[in-house]
Scaffold this motif. Structure first.
Motif, mmCIF file in Angstrom:
data_model
loop_
_atom_site.group_PDB
_atom_site.id
_atom_site.type_symbol
_atom_site.label_atom_id
_atom_site.label_comp_id
_atom_site.label_asym_id
_atom_site.label_seq_id
_atom_site.Cartn_x
_atom_site.Cartn_y
_atom_site.Cartn_z
ATOM 1 N N ASN A 124 -0.613 -1.990 -5.097
ATOM 2 C CA ASN A 124 -0.089 -1.199 -6.207
ATOM 3 C C ASN A 124 -0.881 -1.462 -7.484
ATOM 4 N N SER A 125 -0.992 -0.429 -8.306
ATOM 5 C CA SER A 125 -1.557 -0.546 -9.658
ATOM 6 C C SER A 125 -2.989 -1.065 -9.641
ATOM 7 N N ASN A 126 -3.732 -0.722 -8.595
ATOM 8 C CA ASN A 126 -5.158 -1.017 -8.541
ATOM 9 C C ASN A 126 -5.956 0.229 -8.914
ATOM 10 N N SER A 127 -7.253 0.079 -9.095
ATOM 11 C CA SER A 127 -8.083 1.280 -9.178
ATOM 12 C C SER A 127 -8.088 1.985 -7.826
ATOM 13 N N TYR A 128 -8.291 1.237 -6.750
ATOM 14 C CA TYR A 128 -8.270 1.761 -5.385
ATOM 15 C C TYR A 128 -7.272 0.923 -4.593
ATOM 16 N N GLY A 129 -6.344 1.569 -3.907
ATOM 17 C CA GLY A 129 -5.301 0.836 -3.207
ATOM 18 C C GLY A 129 -5.799 0.167 -1.937
ATOM 19 N N ILE A 130 -5.934 0.937 -0.852
ATOM 20 C CA ILE A 130 -6.512 0.459 0.403
ATOM 21 C C ILE A 130 -7.681 1.373 0.740
ATOM 22 N N TYR A 131 -8.843 0.761 0.975
ATOM 23 C CA TYR A 131 -10.072 1.529 1.177
ATOM 24 C C TYR A 131 -10.826 0.965 2.370
ATOM 25 N N LEU A 132 -11.160 1.849 3.321
ATOM 26 C CA LEU A 132 -11.941 1.479 4.498
ATOM 27 C C LEU A 132 -13.278 2.204 4.436
ATOM 28 N N TYR A 133 -14.366 1.445 4.574
ATOM 29 C CA TYR A 133 -15.692 2.054 4.576
ATOM 30 C C TYR A 133 -16.463 1.569 5.800
ATOM 31 N N SER A 134 -16.967 2.524 6.589
ATOM 32 C CA SER A 134 -17.744 2.212 7.802
ATOM 33 C C SER A 134 -17.029 1.180 8.661
ATOM 34 N N SER A 135 -15.744 1.395 8.843
ATOM 35 C CA SER A 135 -14.904 0.454 9.586
ATOM 36 C C SER A 135 -14.155 1.214 10.671
ATOM 37 N N SER A 136 -14.122 0.675 11.871
ATOM 38 C CA SER A 136 -13.613 1.420 13.017
ATOM 39 C C SER A 136 -12.545 0.650 13.771
ATOM 40 N N ASP A 137 -11.734 1.418 14.514
ATOM 41 C CA ASP A 137 -10.731 0.865 15.436
ATOM 42 C C ASP A 137 -9.742 -0.052 14.735
ATOM 43 N N ASN A 138 -9.451 0.246 13.487
ATOM 44 C CA ASN A 138 -8.434 -0.504 12.761
ATOM 45 C C ASN A 138 -7.088 0.205 12.878
ATOM 46 N N THR A 139 -6.012 -0.554 12.790
ATOM 47 C CA THR A 139 -4.656 -0.010 12.882
ATOM 48 C C THR A 139 -3.912 -0.298 11.586
ATOM 49 N N LEU A 140 -3.361 0.751 10.974
ATOM 50 C CA LEU A 140 -2.592 0.616 9.738
ATOM 51 C C LEU A 140 -1.174 1.096 9.991
ATOM 52 N N LEU A 141 -0.181 0.239 9.655
ATOM 53 C CA LEU A 141 1.228 0.557 9.864
ATOM 54 C C LEU A 141 2.043 0.106 8.650
ATOM 55 N N ASN A 142 2.870 1.002 8.129
ATOM 56 C CA ASN A 142 3.870 0.642 7.113
ATOM 57 C C ASN A 142 3.275 0.023 5.852
ATOM 58 N N ASN A 143 2.083 0.412 5.497
ATOM 59 C CA ASN A 143 1.500 -0.065 4.246
ATOM 60 C C ASN A 143 1.910 0.865 3.106
ATOM 61 N N THR A 144 2.130 0.274 1.935
ATOM 62 C CA THR A 144 2.610 1.028 0.775
ATOM 63 C C THR A 144 1.582 0.951 -0.346
ATOM 64 N N MET A 145 1.179 2.108 -0.861
ATOM 65 C CA MET A 145 0.237 2.208 -1.968
ATOM 66 C C MET A 145 0.890 3.041 -3.071
ATOM 67 N N THR A 146 1.065 2.441 -4.238
ATOM 68 C CA THR A 146 1.791 3.098 -5.318
ATOM 69 C C THR A 146 1.085 2.860 -6.646
ATOM 70 N N ALA A 147 0.997 3.925 -7.448
ATOM 71 C CA ALA A 147 0.520 3.839 -8.832
ATOM 72 C C ALA A 147 -0.885 3.281 -8.937
ATOM 73 N N ASN A 148 -1.692 3.478 -7.899
ATOM 74 C CA ASN A 148 -3.106 3.185 -8.010
ATOM 75 C C ASN A 148 -3.814 4.406 -8.599
ATOM 76 N N SER A 149 -4.942 4.202 -9.243
ATOM 77 C CA SER A 149 -5.709 5.370 -9.684
ATOM 78 C C SER A 149 -6.036 6.242 -8.479
ATOM 79 N N PHE A 150 -6.456 5.615 -7.388
ATOM 80 C CA PHE A 150 -6.706 6.305 -6.126
ATOM 81 C C PHE A 150 -6.097 5.443 -5.021
ATOM 82 N N ASN A 151 -5.073 5.955 -4.374
ATOM 83 C CA ASN A 151 -4.257 5.122 -3.495
ATOM 84 C C ASN A 151 -4.947 4.737 -2.199
#
Length: 617
Positions: free
Chosen positions: A228-255
């Motif tokens: 929360n309240s970051n410039s970028y909340g959660i960011y994946l670059y050139s990353s594969s086979d990852n699993t994301l569940l129940n993550n919350t991104m709020t009030a970031n410039s870009f979530n």
């Protein structure tokens, strides 16, 4: 058996067993030794001295105090802090280094680490260690570093804040990070670089540049993390086979964002349980003949290898991209508002799509690679997305007001730009919608006197267009669009309670809720870009902001300014999100994000004692 009786043999055996037991007892006792360190009055006043004297499996127990040293734990020990002792490296190297396998370290504050990679408060370059309840704060580079194949480590309940990076993993795998806090780091809260098979669960990464950043990292699981309240909340670059569940991104410039250059980079499992400002992420793969409309309430949309899908009637805001089509063909995008993102729409190897009657209002609206699509329909009478009289192409705007649709000529005033908008040589919007200031709202003035509002519909002198009683003498007036209908209405704040109306008329409150304390200064704004104004308070140099008009704890709480400053709120950079500022002795100090950092803008205007006002004049 010659020469020995049975009794003698039994006696000898008893002696042998006794000796063996004594040896084992002594060995066990040596392994369980506890060495105590304290600033004075103990055998050891240096943590490193106790470590050097310890044997493997010993416990080094460190009493409260500050220890100016760089500690290298080079044996399998338990290092336990009592009362959060501080290890201060004084700006050189690492405060604590774990260079042996199987170490347990708990209850330390590690600070003063150096300013060069991989220096840290706690640096781990070994395996199968456990870090519990430590604070790695105010270090020159990283709070906690795991690097060069540091595998199988467990980090639980640690705090890594006010470093350059919070928790930093490089080329490290099979680690578990749970319930850690990585806040207020100018770069990354939690970073994974070339790291695989790690599990991140229940971590908080707030007020960083990147909350959680995965770079070239695969097969990781991220579950129930808050960014929360970051410039970028959660960011994946050139990353594969990852699993994301129940993550919350709020009030970031870009979530949220995911970028890459190969099919494998987009082979991730990201389901609807992940949310951006309360809306689900739609990360759809291999969909065919499907319509996604407002019922999805999608916050950002990725379509991977889709065919004949339709996206319509969606608000996709405050993410890296509003819409991403990756190897997606013969599909439609209509009536989408993709605004206040880092980028509006990205197409990669995605052709034969029809994209029209959408709003793209971002600093960077378009990304195209190896794609050819149609960007307008035939000019047809009908109500378009900005209320114009003809359907045609799209709105290409810029938060600063300098977008093509905002500046194009429209000589016949039909709402269609006179010239086409060229995205690239193969992608042209021939009927771009003209988006002029007449499409935008204009704020006008009013006054509040002794419990009565007097409102004007123009910024001119004259009688009130609306006059009505609401509240009591001594109430503090507030104004906002409380229900998102596009019309500002009034309210008052009294003794820690907001009383809000959805109409500019006398009556009982449509919304009434306690928030803050008597004596707080109320502030209101659209803190998350959802077009609904919500409340907050300013108290002794701290903002407490809510994203809902209801009682509850603050969604955003951060220090900014000094006690006695006058708070101000506005959309200082035109990104559609209201942010805070203060006015002090004739100087405005303004922030472009709702976080505790230095001002983005400051300038002198007026005099000490003046009352600040802000608006879209």
């Amino acid at each position: 058996m010659k020469g020995y009786s049975v009794n003698k043999i039994g006696h000898a055996l008893r002696i042998a067993v006794g000796i063996t037991a004594l040896v084992l007892l002594l060995a066990g006792g040596a392994g369980a030794a506890t060495l105590t360190v304290c600033p004075s009055g103990c055998i050891y006043s240096s943590i490193q001295g106790a470590i050097n004297a310890a044997n493997g499996s010993d416990t080094v127990q460190v009493q409260n105090g500050t220890y100016f040293e760089s500690v290298n734990v080079n044996k399998q020990l338990t290092l336990r802090g009592i009362g959060m002792p501080v290890v201060d490296a004084m700006g050189n190297g690492n405060a604590i280094t774990l260079s042996a396998d199987g170490i347990i370290i708990e209850g330390f504050t590690a600070t003063g680490g150096g300013s060069f990679y991989p220096e840290a408060g706690i640096r781990v370059n070994s395996n199968n260690n456990t870090l519990i309840g430590n604070h790695a704060n105010s270090n020159g580079y990283n709070g906690i570093t795991l690097d060069y194949s540091s595998n199988g480590n467990t980090l639980n309940g640690n705090n890594a804040s006010n470093n350059l990076n919070g928790i930093y993993l490089y080329s490290s795998s099979n680690n578990t990070l749970s319930s850690n806090n990585a806040n207020s780091n100018p770069w990354d809260g939690i970073y994974l670089g070339s790291s695989s098979n790690n599990t991140l669960s229940g971590n908080t990464a707030n007020s960083n540049n990147n909350g959680i950043y995965l770079y070239s990292s695969s097969n990781n699981t991220l579950g129930s993390n808050n960014a929360n309240s970051n410039s970028y909340g959660i960011y994946l670059y050139s990353s594969s086979d990852n699993t994301l569940l129940n993550n919350t991104m709020t009030a970031n410039s870009f979530n949220f964002g995911l970028d890459g250059w190969s099919d494998s980079d987009f082979n991730n499992q990201i389901d609807y349980s992940n949310t951006v400002d309360g809306k689900p992420i739609y990360y759809v793969k291999n969909a065919i003949n499907t319509v996604y409309d407002s019922s999805t309430n999608a916050g950002t949309f990725y379509c991977i290898k889709c065919v004949n899908v339709t996206l319509k009637n969606l608000d996709l805001k405050a993410n890296i991209w509003g819409v991403v089509f990756w190897n997606t063909t013969n599909s439609n995008i209509q009536n989408i508002n993709a605004s206040n993102n880092d980028g509006g729409i990205y197409l990669y190897s995605s052709s034969n799509n029809n994209i029209y009657n959408n709003i793209f209002n971002n600093t960077n609206n378009i990304g195209i690679s190896n794609s050819i699509s149609t960007w307008n329909t035939t000019k047809t009478p009908g109500n378009n997305i900005i209320g114009g009289s003809f359907l045609g192409g799209n709105v290409w705007a810029n938060p600063g007001g300098a977008g093509f649709s905002q500046t194009c000529a429209d000589a016949d005033n039909d709402g269609i730009c006179d010239s086409p908008y060229v995205l690239d040589a193969s992608n042209i919007d021939y009927l771009t919608l003209a988006y002029k200031t007449t499409n935008l709202e204009i704020d006008t003035i009013g006054i509040y006197r002794n419990g009565v509002f007097y409102l004007r519909n123009s910024n001119t002198a004259g009688n009130a267009d609306l006059a009505f009683a609401y509240g009591e003498s001594g109430d503090i007036p507030v104004v906002g669009d409380w229900n998102g209908d596009g019309i500002d209405t009034i309210g008052v704040y009294r003794d820690g309670v907001f009383y809000l109306r959805n109409n500019n008329s006398a009556g009982i409150a449509d919304l009434a809720f306690a928030y803050g304390q008597s004596g707080d200064i109320p502030v209101v704004g659209d803190w998350n870009g959802d077009n609904i104004t919500t409340g907050g308070v300013y108290r002794n140099g701290v903002f407490y902001l809510r994203n809902n008009n209801s009682a509850g704890i603050a969604d955003l709480a951060f220090a900014y300014g000094n006690p006695g400053d006058i708070p101000v709120v506005g959309d200082w950079n035109g990104d559609g999100i209201d942010t805070i500022g203060v006015y002090r002795n004739g100087v405005f100090y303004l922030r472009n994000s709702n976080t505790a950092e230095r001002d983005d803008i400051n300038f002198a205007y007026g005099q000490s004692g003046d009352i600040p006002v802000v608006g879209h004049w």
